[in-house]
Design a protein around this motif. Structure first.
Motif, PDB file in Angstrom:
ATOM      1  N   GLU A 183       0.888  -1.166   0.000  1.00 36.07           N
ATOM      2  CA  GLU A 183       0.000   0.000   0.000  1.00 36.07           C
ATOM      3  C   GLU A 183       0.922   1.210   0.000  1.00 36.07           C
ATOM      4  O   GLU A 183       1.788   1.339   0.866  1.00 36.07           O
ATOM      5  CB  GLU A 183      -0.872  -0.012   1.254  1.00 36.07           C
TER       6      GLU A 183
ATOM      7  N   VAL B  48       1.159   4.993   0.510  1.00 37.37           N
ATOM      8  CA  VAL B  48       0.400   6.091   1.120  1.00 37.37           C
ATOM      9  C   VAL B  48       1.123   7.404   0.851  1.00 37.37           C
ATOM     10  O   VAL B  48       2.351   7.489   1.008  1.00 37.37           O
ATOM     11  CB  VAL B  48       0.211   5.865   2.640  1.00 37.37           C
TER      12      VAL B  48
ATOM     13  N   ARG C  99       1.059  11.555   1.763  1.00 37.66           N
ATOM     14  CA  ARG C  99       0.498  12.506   2.747  1.00 37.66           C
ATOM     15  C   ARG C  99       0.891  13.927   2.376  1.00 37.66           C
ATOM     16  O   ARG C  99       2.062  14.195   2.095  1.00 37.66           O
ATOM     17  CB  ARG C  99       1.049  12.204   4.135  1.00 37.66           C
TER      18      ARG C  99
ATOM     19  N   ALA D 199      -2.312  13.569   9.483  1.00 34.94           N
ATOM     20  CA  ALA D 199      -3.588  13.002   9.957  1.00 34.94           C
ATOM     21  C   ALA D 199      -3.346  11.533  10.282  1.00 34.94           C
ATOM     22  O   ALA D 199      -2.263  10.989  10.008  1.00 34.94           O
ATOM     23  CB  ALA D 199      -4.681  13.128   8.891  1.00 34.94           C
ATOM     24  N   GLY D 200      -4.360  10.892  10.856  1.00 37.32           N
ATOM     25  CA  GLY D 200      -4.359   9.446  11.053  1.00 37.32           C
ATOM     26  C   GLY D 200      -3.123   8.930  11.752  1.00 37.32           C
ATOM     27  O   GLY D 200      -2.687   9.481  12.763  1.00 37.32           O
ATOM     28  N   SER D 201      -2.551   7.867  11.178  1.00 38.63           N
ATOM     29  CA  SER D 201      -1.443   7.183  11.857  1.00 38.63           C
ATOM     30  C   SER D 201      -0.182   8.055  11.926  1.00 38.63           C
ATOM     31  O   SER D 201       0.629   7.882  12.837  1.00 38.63           O
ATOM     32  CB  SER D 201      -1.144   5.847  11.177  1.00 38.63           C
ATOM     33  N   LEU D 202      -0.020   8.990  11.009  1.00 37.84           N
ATOM     34  CA  LEU D 202       1.161   9.876  11.092  1.00 37.84           C
ATOM     35  C   LEU D 202       1.068  10.720  12.369  1.00 37.84           C
ATOM     36  O   LEU D 202       2.045  10.840  13.117  1.00 37.84           O
ATOM     37  CB  LEU D 202       1.246  10.793   9.876  1.00 37.84           C
TER      38      LEU D 202
ATOM     39  N   TYR E  70       3.385   0.280   3.038  1.00 34.51           N
ATOM     40  CA  TYR E  70       2.893  -0.710   4.001  1.00 34.51           C
ATOM     41  C   TYR E  70       2.803  -2.043   3.280  1.00 34.51           C
ATOM     42  O   TYR E  70       2.382  -2.095   2.112  1.00 34.51           O
ATOM     43  CB  TYR E  70       1.504  -0.313   4.521  1.00 34.51           C
TER      44      TYR E  70
ATOM     45  N   ASP F 197      -0.999  -5.043   8.129  1.00 39.17           N
ATOM     46  CA  ASP F 197      -0.379  -4.127   7.145  1.00 39.17           C
ATOM     47  C   ASP F 197       0.744  -3.277   7.753  1.00 39.17           C
ATOM     48  O   ASP F 197       0.623  -2.045   7.853  1.00 39.17           O
ATOM     49  CB  ASP F 197      -1.436  -3.171   6.536  1.00 39.17           C
TER      50      ASP F 197
ATOM     51  N   PHE G 220      -3.822   9.726   0.931  1.00 40.36           N
ATOM     52  CA  PHE G 220      -4.529   8.644   0.239  1.00 40.36           C
ATOM     53  C   PHE G 220      -3.614   7.460   0.058  1.00 40.36           C
ATOM     54  O   PHE G 220      -2.399   7.552   0.252  1.00 40.36           O
ATOM     55  CB  PHE G 220      -5.107   9.093  -1.111  1.00 40.36           C
ATOM     56  N   LYS G 221      -4.243   6.338  -0.299  1.00 40.17           N
ATOM     57  CA  LYS G 221      -3.509   5.089  -0.475  1.00 40.17           C
ATOM     58  C   LYS G 221      -3.674   4.588  -1.904  1.00 40.17           C
ATOM     59  O   LYS G 221      -4.786   4.595  -2.445  1.00 40.17           O
ATOM     60  CB  LYS G 221      -4.061   4.054   0.509  1.00 40.17           C
TER      61      LYS G 221
ATOM     62  N   ASP H  76     -13.023   5.867   0.451  1.00 43.02           N
ATOM     63  CA  ASP H  76     -12.591   4.768   1.330  1.00 43.02           C
ATOM     64  C   ASP H  76     -11.087   4.816   1.571  1.00 43.02           C
ATOM     65  O   ASP H  76     -10.616   4.349   2.600  1.00 43.02           O
ATOM     66  CB  ASP H  76     -12.915   3.404   0.686  1.00 43.02           C
ATOM     67  N   ASN H  77     -10.341   5.312   0.590  1.00 49.39           N
ATOM     68  CA  ASN H  77      -8.879   5.295   0.782  1.00 49.39           C
ATOM     69  C   ASN H  77      -8.200   6.648   0.572  1.00 49.39           C
ATOM     70  O   ASN H  77      -6.993   6.726   0.378  1.00 49.39           O
ATOM     71  CB  ASN H  77      -8.213   4.194  -0.067  1.00 49.39           C
ATOM     72  N   CYS H  78      -9.012   7.707   0.678  1.00 48.85           N
ATOM     73  CA  CYS H  78      -8.470   9.078   0.680  1.00 48.85           C
ATOM     74  C   CYS H  78      -8.991   9.794   1.921  1.00 48.85           C
ATOM     75  O   CYS H  78     -10.106   9.522   2.355  1.00 48.85           O
ATOM     76  CB  CYS H  78      -8.998   9.890  -0.506  1.00 48.85           C
ATOM     77  N   ARG H  79      -8.231  10.728   2.438  1.00 48.24           N
ATOM     78  CA  ARG H  79      -8.808  11.678   3.406  1.00 48.24           C
ATOM     79  C   ARG H  79      -9.111  12.959   2.639  1.00 48.24           C
ATOM     80  O   ARG H  79      -8.210  13.549   2.027  1.00 48.24           O
ATOM     81  CB  ARG H  79      -7.841  11.972   4.563  1.00 48.24           C
TER      82      ARG H  79
ATOM     83  N   ARG I 182     -14.951   5.585  10.593  1.00 48.94           N
ATOM     84  CA  ARG I 182     -13.952   5.134  11.583  1.00 48.94           C
ATOM     85  C   ARG I 182     -14.184   5.786  12.943  1.00 48.94           C
ATOM     86  O   ARG I 182     -14.058   5.154  13.972  1.00 48.94           O
ATOM     87  CB  ARG I 182     -12.538   5.515  11.128  1.00 48.94           C
TER      88      ARG I 182
HETATM   89  N1  UDP Z   1      -5.553   3.718   4.004  1.00 50.06           N
HETATM   90  C1  UDP Z   1      -6.223   2.775   3.263  1.00 50.06           C
HETATM   91  N2  UDP Z   1      -6.143   1.460   3.625  1.00 50.06           N
HETATM   92  C2  UDP Z   1      -5.441   1.038   4.702  1.00 50.06           C
HETATM   93  C3  UDP Z   1      -4.756   2.003   5.467  1.00 50.06           C
HETATM   94  C4  UDP Z   1      -4.828   3.331   5.084  1.00 50.06           C
HETATM   95  O1  UDP Z   1      -6.874   3.101   2.276  1.00 50.06           O
HETATM   96  O2  UDP Z   1      -5.402  -0.177   4.978  1.00 50.06           O
HETATM   97  C5  UDP Z   1      -5.621   5.131   3.615  1.00 50.06           C
HETATM   98  C6  UDP Z   1      -6.460   5.956   4.584  1.00 50.06           C
HETATM   99  O3  UDP Z   1      -7.799   6.054   4.148  1.00 50.06           O
HETATM  100  C7  UDP Z   1      -5.777   7.298   4.545  1.00 50.06           C
HETATM  101  C8  UDP Z   1      -4.318   6.982   4.209  1.00 50.06           C
HETATM  102  O4  UDP Z   1      -4.321   5.675   3.646  1.00 50.06           O
HETATM  103  O5  UDP Z   1      -6.317   8.093   3.498  1.00 50.06           O
HETATM  104  C9  UDP Z   1      -3.400   7.028   5.405  1.00 50.06           C
HETATM  105  O6  UDP Z   1      -3.907   6.201   6.405  1.00 50.06           O
HETATM  106  P1  UDP Z   1      -3.218   6.116   7.848  1.00 50.06           P
HETATM  107  O7  UDP Z   1      -1.856   5.536   7.723  1.00 50.06           O
HETATM  108  O8  UDP Z   1      -3.317   7.433   8.529  1.00 50.06           O
HETATM  109  O9  UDP Z   1      -4.030   5.003   8.583  1.00 50.06           O
HETATM  110  P2  UDP Z   1      -5.380   5.054   9.398  1.00 50.06           P
HETATM  111  O10 UDP Z   1      -5.130   5.911  10.599  1.00 50.06           O
HETATM  112  O11 UDP Z   1      -6.388   5.599   8.445  1.00 50.06           O
HETATM  113  O12 UDP Z   1      -5.602   3.616   9.704  1.00 50.06           O
END
Ligand code: UDP
Length: 254
Positions: A90, A92, A94, A98-101, A121, A129, A176-177, A200-203, A219
């Motif tokens: 995957e 990603v 940025r 946001a999110g995991s960062l 990932y 992942d 996004f991913k 689903d896979n973009c913020r 989420r």
């Molecule tokens: N993302 C995704 N699939 C995954 C993990 C992340 O589409 O299995 C996307 C998620 O929607 C966001 C970006 O990748 O737009 C970054 O995600 P993040 O690492 O912040 O993880 P999260 O906190 O969303 O699990």
């Protein structure tokens, strides 16, 4: 009509055998999962919207020369795609923290990054992942250095293009991913964009108010999840013509 042979069922999509060799049918479900499938739910009409949004974005990207697996949309929930060998990564990108960062590194959510960051990932549900470095990717043979070079070049083009496209409709592309696949044509291999590009896979945040219009509404239990996805489609000018009624319509029509 006999149902096509199902090849794979994922969390949000099902892959069926396509009508011709080298093609597949990608079916978009309303199922939603988060936190490595610990949270499960349904977002009514999500599959219809993601099918349309992904068609639109992949088509725009193809117009600027980004190769993709997308061939054409077949109906409300299905699209015809080229069969590719999915690279188990995957990718990603940025632009804004946001999110995991934010949670891993303590960077406040919403802080614009001085430059775009690309992370990798390893696609493996059992392992959740895990984030990996280029070293792991080449060492374990998931992708070659050349594959990675191609993927990074495509990812940066996709990011630049989509950032502008979304900004034009008042949306900030936060992160996004992407997923990529290998496509063989006449003994030659090309890396192409695969999977889907959707809320689903973009913020996606409203550029003025910062309101979230993506899967974070699901989420984080923010409510109005369907409305967020619909608003993205509406701003892109591609909300299915009959309006929201279309979203819950027949699951599959030829
Ligand atoms: N993302 C995704 N699939 C995954 C993990 C992340 O589409 O299995 C996307 C998620 O929607 C966001 C970006 O990748 O737009 C970054 O995600 P993040 O690492 O912040 O993880 P999260 O906190 O969303 O699990």
């Amino acid at each position: 009509m006999a149902r096509r042979r199902q090849l794979y069922e994922g969390k949000a999509k099902i892959l069926f055998e396509g009508p011709e060799p080298g093609t597949l049918v990608q079916y978009f479900k309303d199922d939603a999962t988060a936190f490595n499938a610990q949270k499960k739910g349904t977002i009514t009409g999500k599959g219809v919207l993601n099918n349309r949004i992904s068609e639109y974005l992949m088509t725009r990207l193809a117009e600027i020369g980004v190769p993709t697996h997308f061939i054409r949309r077949l109906n409300m929930r299905e699209q015809l795609i080229r069969e590719v060998e999915i690279i188990p990564l995957e990718v990603v990108v940025r632009n804004v923290a946001a999110g995991s960062l934010s949670s891993r590194l303590g960077i406040p959510e919403g802080q614009r990054l001085p430059r775009s960051i690309i992370e990798y990932y390893y696609k493996n549900d059992q392992l959740g992942d895990p984030m990996v470095a280029e070293e792991h990717i080449t060492c374990f043979g998931w992708a070659s250095t050349q594959d990675l070079d191609d993927m990074v070049a495509l990812t940066l083009r996709v990011n630049d293009f989509l950032t502008g496209l979304f900004l034009g409709v008042g949306i900030t592309l936060v992160d996004f991913k992407l997923e990529f696949g290998r496509l063989w044509e006449n003994e030659e291999m090309r890396i192409v964009l695969a999977d889907e590009i959707s809320p689903d896979n973009c913020r996606l945040w409203d550029a003025k108010t910062g309101e979230k219009m993506d899967k974070d509404r699901f989420r984080r239990d923010l409510g109005k999840v369907e409305e967020g996805y619909q608003e993205v489609a509406r701003r892109l000018g591609i909300l299915p013509e009959a309006g929201p009624r279309d979203m819950t319509g027949p699951e599959s029509m030829q």
